[in-house]
Scaffold this motif. Sequence first.
Motif, PDB file in Angstrom:
ATOM      1  N   TYR A  64     -12.984  -8.545   2.519  1.00  0.00           N
ATOM      2  CA  TYR A  64     -12.207  -8.296   3.454  1.00  0.00           C
ATOM      3  C   TYR A  64     -10.376  -8.075   3.428  1.00  0.00           C
ATOM      4  O   TYR A  64      -9.654  -7.721   3.567  1.00  0.00           O
ATOM      5  N   PRO A  65     -10.394  -9.023   1.990  1.00  0.00           N
ATOM      6  CA  PRO A  65      -9.141  -8.478   1.359  1.00  0.00           C
ATOM      7  C   PRO A  65      -8.534  -7.281   1.260  1.00  0.00           C
ATOM      8  O   PRO A  65      -7.857  -6.922   0.747  1.00  0.00           O
ATOM      9  N   ALA A  66      -9.506  -6.640   0.744  1.00  0.00           N
ATOM     10  CA  ALA A  66      -9.528  -5.485   0.837  1.00  0.00           C
ATOM     11  C   ALA A  66      -8.988  -4.207   2.179  1.00  0.00           C
ATOM     12  O   ALA A  66      -8.740  -2.895   2.157  1.00  0.00           O
ATOM     13  N   VAL A  67      -9.974  -4.788   3.217  1.00  0.00           N
ATOM     14  CA  VAL A  67     -10.128  -4.025   4.287  1.00  0.00           C
ATOM     15  C   VAL A  67      -8.978  -3.995   4.682  1.00  0.00           C
ATOM     16  O   VAL A  67      -8.331  -3.383   5.256  1.00  0.00           O
ATOM     17  N   ALA A  68      -7.680  -5.522   4.945  1.00  0.00           N
ATOM     18  CA  ALA A  68      -6.466  -6.424   4.912  1.00  0.00           C
ATOM     19  C   ALA A  68      -5.226  -5.159   4.126  1.00  0.00           C
ATOM     20  O   ALA A  68      -4.448  -4.479   4.577  1.00  0.00           O
ATOM     21  N   GLY A  69      -6.166  -4.872   2.447  1.00  0.00           N
ATOM     22  CA  GLY A  69      -5.350  -4.248   1.654  1.00  0.00           C
ATOM     23  C   GLY A  69      -5.117  -2.612   2.216  1.00  0.00           C
ATOM     24  O   GLY A  69      -4.217  -1.815   2.190  1.00  0.00           O
TER      25      GLY A  69
ATOM     26  N   SER B 230      -8.126 -16.512   5.397  1.00  0.00           N
ATOM     27  CA  SER B 230      -7.771 -16.787   4.060  1.00  0.00           C
ATOM     28  C   SER B 230      -7.687 -15.132   3.192  1.00  0.00           C
ATOM     29  O   SER B 230      -7.494 -15.703   2.393  1.00  0.00           O
ATOM     30  N   VAL B 231      -7.127 -14.286   4.582  1.00  0.00           N
ATOM     31  CA  VAL B 231      -6.143 -12.850   3.696  1.00  0.00           C
ATOM     32  C   VAL B 231      -5.211 -13.224   4.179  1.00  0.00           C
ATOM     33  O   VAL B 231      -4.346 -13.170   5.221  1.00  0.00           O
ATOM     34  N   ARG B 232      -4.158 -12.965   2.807  1.00  0.00           N
ATOM     35  CA  ARG B 232      -2.617 -12.733   3.571  1.00  0.00           C
ATOM     36  C   ARG B 232      -2.246 -11.227   2.734  1.00  0.00           C
ATOM     37  O   ARG B 232      -2.455 -10.424   2.683  1.00  0.00           O
ATOM     38  N   ALA B 233      -2.800 -10.670   4.380  1.00  0.00           N
ATOM     39  CA  ALA B 233      -2.651  -8.932   4.702  1.00  0.00           C
ATOM     40  C   ALA B 233      -1.306  -9.060   4.419  1.00  0.00           C
ATOM     41  O   ALA B 233      -0.064  -9.348   5.802  1.00  0.00           O
ATOM     42  N   LYS B 234      -0.039  -8.087   3.760  1.00  0.00           N
ATOM     43  CA  LYS B 234       1.034  -7.160   4.148  1.00  0.00           C
ATOM     44  C   LYS B 234       0.486  -5.901   4.594  1.00  0.00           C
ATOM     45  O   LYS B 234      -0.037  -5.241   4.521  1.00  0.00           O
ATOM     46  N   GLY B 235       2.035  -6.023   5.313  1.00  0.00           N
ATOM     47  CA  GLY B 235       2.283  -4.601   6.212  1.00  0.00           C
ATOM     48  C   GLY B 235       0.999  -4.679   7.481  1.00  0.00           C
ATOM     49  O   GLY B 235       0.443  -3.144   7.464  1.00  0.00           O
TER      50      GLY B 235
END
Length: 327
Positions: A258-263, A281-286
Amino acid sequence: MIEARHLRVLRAVAGTGSFSAAARELGCTQPAVSQQMKALEQSAGTPLIVRAGREMRLTQAGAALVRHAAGILAGLTAAEEEVAAIAGLRAGRVRLVSFPSGSSTLVPTALAAMRAEHPGTRISLVEAEPPRSVEMLRDGDCDVALAFRYGSAPRAGAGGDAGSGAGAAPGAGAGAGAGAAADAPAEWDDLVVRPLLTDRLVGLVPEGHRLAGAERVGMADLADEPWIAGCPRCRRHLVEVCEGAGFTPRIDFATDDYPAVAGLVGAGLGVAVLPELAVESVRAKGVSMLAVEPAVEREIVALTLPDLARVPAVAATLAQLERAAVR
């Protein structure tokens, strides 16, 4: 069949030398001792005690049985104490399997509460997505499975709830139908199902996207976008939801992380939908998050087998997962 209560009587008779003395030691009547000794000799198929005047003497078989009785009764006592500890949640274990976003949100709260209330109960955790997690439960590889399933996707122009976000390959229209069938309620008919919560998916677009800042977005508004999809089951359902909105998504990237998806979304490489549990649980930037219409939802449940549901440690774990979902 030799019973433990008969072995206790035999040991008392051997130790005291008479039925009456054994009865006093055991807190019962002399006829009761005599009756149980007869039952034991019938089970053994040979005499165990012989009378010699006013004395009683063990036969060779009786002496052998007394020797083994000590270990048998000690083992039985230990087993009874261990079972009592498990029943009283002073001991025992629970093997839990969960999908990743459940592991990072619901599970920590539930396990912390279990450790605080029942420190003697050990809980292990491994991760697996359904349907693999459900297979593990049926195969005896876990005691509780945290799982999810989707509802039916709405057709183009229709309202209502839908399943969510990401599993199959681009253009897998036939696969989408298979995914919906797999999520039918009948797939868990043989299991105990504890509903926990309904997890709504949210749309993710890059901050500079034309829809960034909007409160909500229709799936059809994303028809021409490149997509970033998640786990296979989720990808399958994403295709179904998009086709229900009148288009087939162009999936450029697929990842179970999931962090990779957000990234990838934050880098401007596409759009996605993620469960709210995952976004927590994901710190989504941008990334800008949008409500999706029609609603894209999945049902989060805890599963176990009917017999396991009666095990105190398993029942307590299910209860703590329910409390974690409420919180």
